[in-house]
Design a protein around this motif. Structure first.
Motif, PDB file in Angstrom:
ATOM      1  N   LEU A   1       0.809  -1.220   0.000  1.00 48.16           N
ATOM      2  CA  LEU A   1       0.000   0.000   0.000  1.00 48.16           C
ATOM      3  C   LEU A   1       0.840   1.268   0.000  1.00 48.16           C
ATOM      4  N   GLY A   2       2.142   1.129   0.064  1.00 50.52           N
ATOM      5  CA  GLY A   2       3.000   2.301  -0.033  1.00 50.52           C
ATOM      6  C   GLY A   2       3.379   2.892   1.311  1.00 50.52           C
ATOM      7  N   GLU A   3       4.135   3.967   1.246  1.00 51.12           N
ATOM      8  CA  GLU A   3       4.708   4.569   2.447  1.00 51.12           C
ATOM      9  C   GLU A   3       3.733   5.463   3.199  1.00 51.12           C
ATOM     10  N   LEU A   4       2.594   5.763   2.608  1.00 48.89           N
ATOM     11  CA  LEU A   4       1.627   6.623   3.279  1.00 48.89           C
ATOM     12  C   LEU A   4       0.432   5.825   3.799  1.00 48.89           C
ATOM     13  N   LEU A   5      -0.176   5.026   2.933  1.00 44.37           N
ATOM     14  CA  LEU A   5      -1.343   4.252   3.352  1.00 44.37           C
ATOM     15  C   LEU A   5      -0.958   3.077   4.245  1.00 44.37           C
ATOM     16  N   GLY A   6       0.148   2.408   3.920  1.00 48.53           N
ATOM     17  CA  GLY A   6       0.553   1.225   4.678  1.00 48.53           C
ATOM     18  C   GLY A   6       0.737   1.487   6.162  1.00 48.53           C
ATOM     19  N   PRO A   7       1.553   2.474   6.553  1.00 47.83           N
ATOM     20  CA  PRO A   7       1.728   2.762   7.980  1.00 47.83           C
ATOM     21  C   PRO A   7       0.428   3.164   8.674  1.00 47.83           C
ATOM     22  N   ALA A   8      -0.441   3.895   7.974  1.00 44.92           N
ATOM     23  CA  ALA A   8      -1.726   4.271   8.569  1.00 44.92           C
ATOM     24  C   ALA A   8      -2.577   3.036   8.839  1.00 44.92           C
ATOM     25  N   VAL A   9      -2.584   2.100   7.898  1.00 43.07           N
ATOM     26  CA  VAL A   9      -3.338   0.855   8.078  1.00 43.07           C
ATOM     27  C   VAL A   9      -2.815   0.087   9.288  1.00 43.07           C
TER      28      VAL A   9
ATOM     29  N   ARG B   1      -1.254   1.186  11.943  1.00 45.93           N
ATOM     30  CA  ARG B   1      -1.576   1.855  13.206  1.00 45.93           C
ATOM     31  C   ARG B   1      -3.059   1.709  13.543  1.00 45.93           C
ATOM     32  N   LEU B   2      -3.924   1.866  12.564  1.00 45.06           N
ATOM     33  CA  LEU B   2      -5.356   1.694  12.810  1.00 45.06           C
ATOM     34  C   LEU B   2      -5.655   0.278  13.283  1.00 45.06           C
ATOM     35  N   ALA B   3      -5.064  -0.702  12.617  1.00 47.25           N
ATOM     36  CA  ALA B   3      -5.305  -2.097  12.978  1.00 47.25           C
ATOM     37  C   ALA B   3      -4.776  -2.412  14.372  1.00 47.25           C
ATOM     38  N   GLU B   4      -3.581  -1.915  14.671  1.00 43.66           N
ATOM     39  CA  GLU B   4      -2.940  -2.221  15.951  1.00 43.66           C
ATOM     40  C   GLU B   4      -3.693  -1.609  17.130  1.00 43.66           C
ATOM     41  N   VAL B   5      -4.064  -0.347  17.015  1.00 45.99           N
ATOM     42  CA  VAL B   5      -4.657   0.362  18.147  1.00 45.99           C
ATOM     43  C   VAL B   5      -6.140   0.033  18.314  1.00 45.99           C
ATOM     44  N   ILE B   6      -6.883  -0.013  17.215  1.00 43.57           N
ATOM     45  CA  ILE B   6      -8.318  -0.296  17.310  1.00 43.57           C
ATOM     46  C   ILE B   6      -8.565  -1.769  17.599  1.00 43.57           C
ATOM     47  N   GLY B   7      -7.678  -2.618  17.102  1.00 43.93           N
ATOM     48  CA  GLY B   7      -7.839  -4.047  17.323  1.00 43.93           C
ATOM     49  C   GLY B   7      -8.656  -4.722  16.246  1.00 43.93           C
ATOM     50  N   VAL B   8      -8.315  -4.440  14.985  1.00 47.16           N
ATOM     51  CA  VAL B   8      -8.989  -5.072  13.851  1.00 47.16           C
ATOM     52  C   VAL B   8      -7.932  -5.696  12.947  1.00 47.16           C
ATOM     53  N   PRO B   9      -8.306  -6.648  12.110  1.00 42.22           N
ATOM     54  CA  PRO B   9      -7.343  -7.201  11.155  1.00 42.22           C
ATOM     55  C   PRO B   9      -6.855  -6.127  10.189  1.00 42.22           C
TER      56      PRO B   9
ATOM     57  N   VAL C   1      -3.948   5.001  23.187  1.00 44.06           N
ATOM     58  CA  VAL C   1      -3.346   5.797  22.113  1.00 44.06           C
ATOM     59  C   VAL C   1      -4.439   6.640  21.463  1.00 44.06           C
ATOM     60  N   ASP C   2      -4.162   7.930  21.277  1.00 43.25           N
ATOM     61  CA  ASP C   2      -5.073   8.820  20.562  1.00 43.25           C
ATOM     62  C   ASP C   2      -4.651   8.841  19.095  1.00 43.25           C
ATOM     63  N   LEU C   3      -5.378   8.109  18.262  1.00 42.92           N
ATOM     64  CA  LEU C   3      -4.990   7.994  16.858  1.00 42.92           C
ATOM     65  C   LEU C   3      -5.123   9.309  16.101  1.00 42.92           C
ATOM     66  N   THR C   4      -5.946  10.221  16.589  1.00 39.80           N
ATOM     67  CA  THR C   4      -6.060  11.511  15.905  1.00 39.80           C
ATOM     68  C   THR C   4      -4.782  12.329  16.040  1.00 39.80           C
ATOM     69  N   ARG C   5      -3.914  11.936  16.984  1.00 38.99           N
ATOM     70  CA  ARG C   5      -2.634  12.624  17.161  1.00 38.99           C
ATOM     71  C   ARG C   5      -1.447  11.768  16.722  1.00 38.99           C
ATOM     72  N   ASP C   6      -1.737  10.609  16.190  1.00 36.23           N
ATOM     73  CA  ASP C   6      -0.674   9.715  15.737  1.00 36.23           C
ATOM     74  C   ASP C   6      -0.065  10.262  14.444  1.00 36.23           C
ATOM     75  N   ALA C   7       1.251  10.317  14.367  1.00 34.07           N
ATOM     76  CA  ALA C   7       1.935  10.937  13.230  1.00 34.07           C
ATOM     77  C   ALA C   7       1.613  10.231  11.913  1.00 34.07           C
ATOM     78  N   LYS C   8       1.562   8.904  11.924  1.00 30.87           N
ATOM     79  CA  LYS C   8       1.306   8.161  10.687  1.00 30.87           C
ATOM     80  C   LYS C   8      -0.127   8.350  10.206  1.00 30.87           C
ATOM     81  N   VAL C   9      -1.058   8.375  11.142  1.00 31.14           N
ATOM     82  CA  VAL C   9      -2.456   8.587  10.770  1.00 31.14           C
ATOM     83  C   VAL C   9      -2.675  10.029  10.325  1.00 31.14           C
TER      84      VAL C   9
END
Length: 369
Positions: free
Chosen positions: A28-36, A38-46, A274-282
């Motif tokens: 997914l690349g250097e922008l979408l991949g890291p965001a995915v 972080r979202l998966a890790e913190v929210i707890g989804v695949p 973790v506040d994902l709205t303040r996460d650098a990758k997101v």
């Protein structure tokens, strides 16, 4: 002993599902991949679930800016995605954050739209007054044409409402719903309207012109170069109904869709403070989504989109042709993909579409060279 007594009753195929393959997040690349991640890790989804929502958002903001061009053929960047997840799998939570930038932008645009609409109606009222006031209004440069409703995301429209929105509103939209049952259970997908809805969605994916000929005055429509991306998140029992429906299967709409049915993580989702709205990758991902929404769309005089052309490099062209031909060879009567020909037939096109979306997202200059 009868033959039927010697064997166990047949079991549904869905009870014997293989474990899902690992989702290729790195692709997914250097922008979408890291965001995915972080979202998966913190929210707890695949990762697959997070990727579907992020990819849908990326397609929404990219599809109006560019098409992929190959040998005279045009491939829009619109994507149709279906994600299957049970109640409690946090599909709404991840989709909410993946679409946050787009929804924030849409809300801001609606505020501006209301202000412009009030000004427009005030100007119209002045123009209807005596000639002296009319001249004064003209000197002030008041516009009589109403502003365009900035409806970017729609959740459960009728097909007619969707078509009118694309023709008279923004020419690029998303049909997104994290409770896909709302759309599937609406009148749009009723037995009487199902065929019309499915064929319309298919033609919009193809990028075909909108053509509505009606006898009632003002109801006929014709519009070119409109774009729609779709993402429905469904519970398993709804997905089963959808995948088995003979009309839906026969019309080929499922072949256009990228379908993900990830494993469940219930019991392994420990809370992360973790506040994902303040996460650098997101934040980096959401900033790019907002930037593409803020960038004005290139339009023809008739209001249709005038997307930039993305062309493949020689190596990318060779790679894609190899992918296309491999899929085609495996789609024959005895090939590995013979049982999923409708999906295989659109797979190579979806590869180009995803590649185009990633190109627009990753390269800040690709849309306006």
């Amino acid at each position: 002993m009868q033959l039927c007594e010697a064997f166990e009753p047949p079991q549904p195929l869905l009870d014997c599902q293989q474990a899902p393959l690992t989702y290729p997040v790195d692709a997914l690349g250097e922008l979408l991949g890291p965001a995915v991640e972080r979202l998966a890790e913190v929210i707890g989804v695949p990762c697959a679930m997070a990727a579907q929502s992020v990819l849908a958002s990326a397609a929404l903001v990219s599809q109006g800016h560019a098409n992929v061009q190959l040998d005279g053929r045009t491939y829009p960047l619109s994507l149709y995605l279906l994600t299957v997840a049970s109640s409690g799998d946090r599909k709404s939570a991840v989709d909410h954050l993946a679409l946050k930038a787009a929804r924030d932008w849409e809300r801001q645009q609606w505020t501006l739209y209301v202000e412009k609409l009030k000004a427009n109606r005030a100007a119209t009222s002045i123009m209807a007054k005596p000639k002296t006031l009319k001249k004064h209004a003209e000197a002030d440069g008041c516009e009589l044409s109403e502003p365009v409703p900035p409806r970017l995301i729609i959740t459960e429209p009728t097909i007619e409402a969707l078509i009118k929105s694309l023709c008279h509103g923004l020419p690029s939209m998303g049909l997104f719903n994290d409770e896909g049952g709302q759309f599937l259970g609406s009148s749009t997908m009723s037995k009487e309207n199902l065929l019309k809805a499915i064929t319309t969605l298919s033609t919009l994916w193809d990028g075909s012109p909108i053509d509505r000929a009606r006898s009632m005055a003002g109801e006929s429509l014709r519009a070119y170069d409109r774009r729609l991306s779709l993402h429905l998140m469904l519970q398993p029992y709804l997905a089963n109904q959808l995948l088995k429906d003979p009309v839906i299967k026969g019309q080929g709409i499922l072949g256009r869709c990228l379908i993900s049915w990830p494993e469940r993580l219930v019991g392994r989702r420990l809370y992360k403070a973790v506040d994902l709205t303040r996460d650098a990758k997101v934040q980096r991902y959401q900033t790019r989504i907002t930037a593409l929404l803020d960038k004005p769309l290139s339009l023809h005089k008739d209001g249709s989109l005038n997307p930039a052309r993305l062309e493949l490099t020689p190596s990318a062209r060779t790679t894609w042709i190899d992918i296309h031909d491999t899929i085609e060879c495996q789609s024959g009567e005895f090939g590995e993909l013979a049982g999923v020909q409708s999906v295989a037939g659109k797979a190579a096109a979806n590869v180009l579409r995803i590649a185009g979306v990633l190109a627009v997202i990753e390269d800040a200059n690709v849309c306006w060279r």
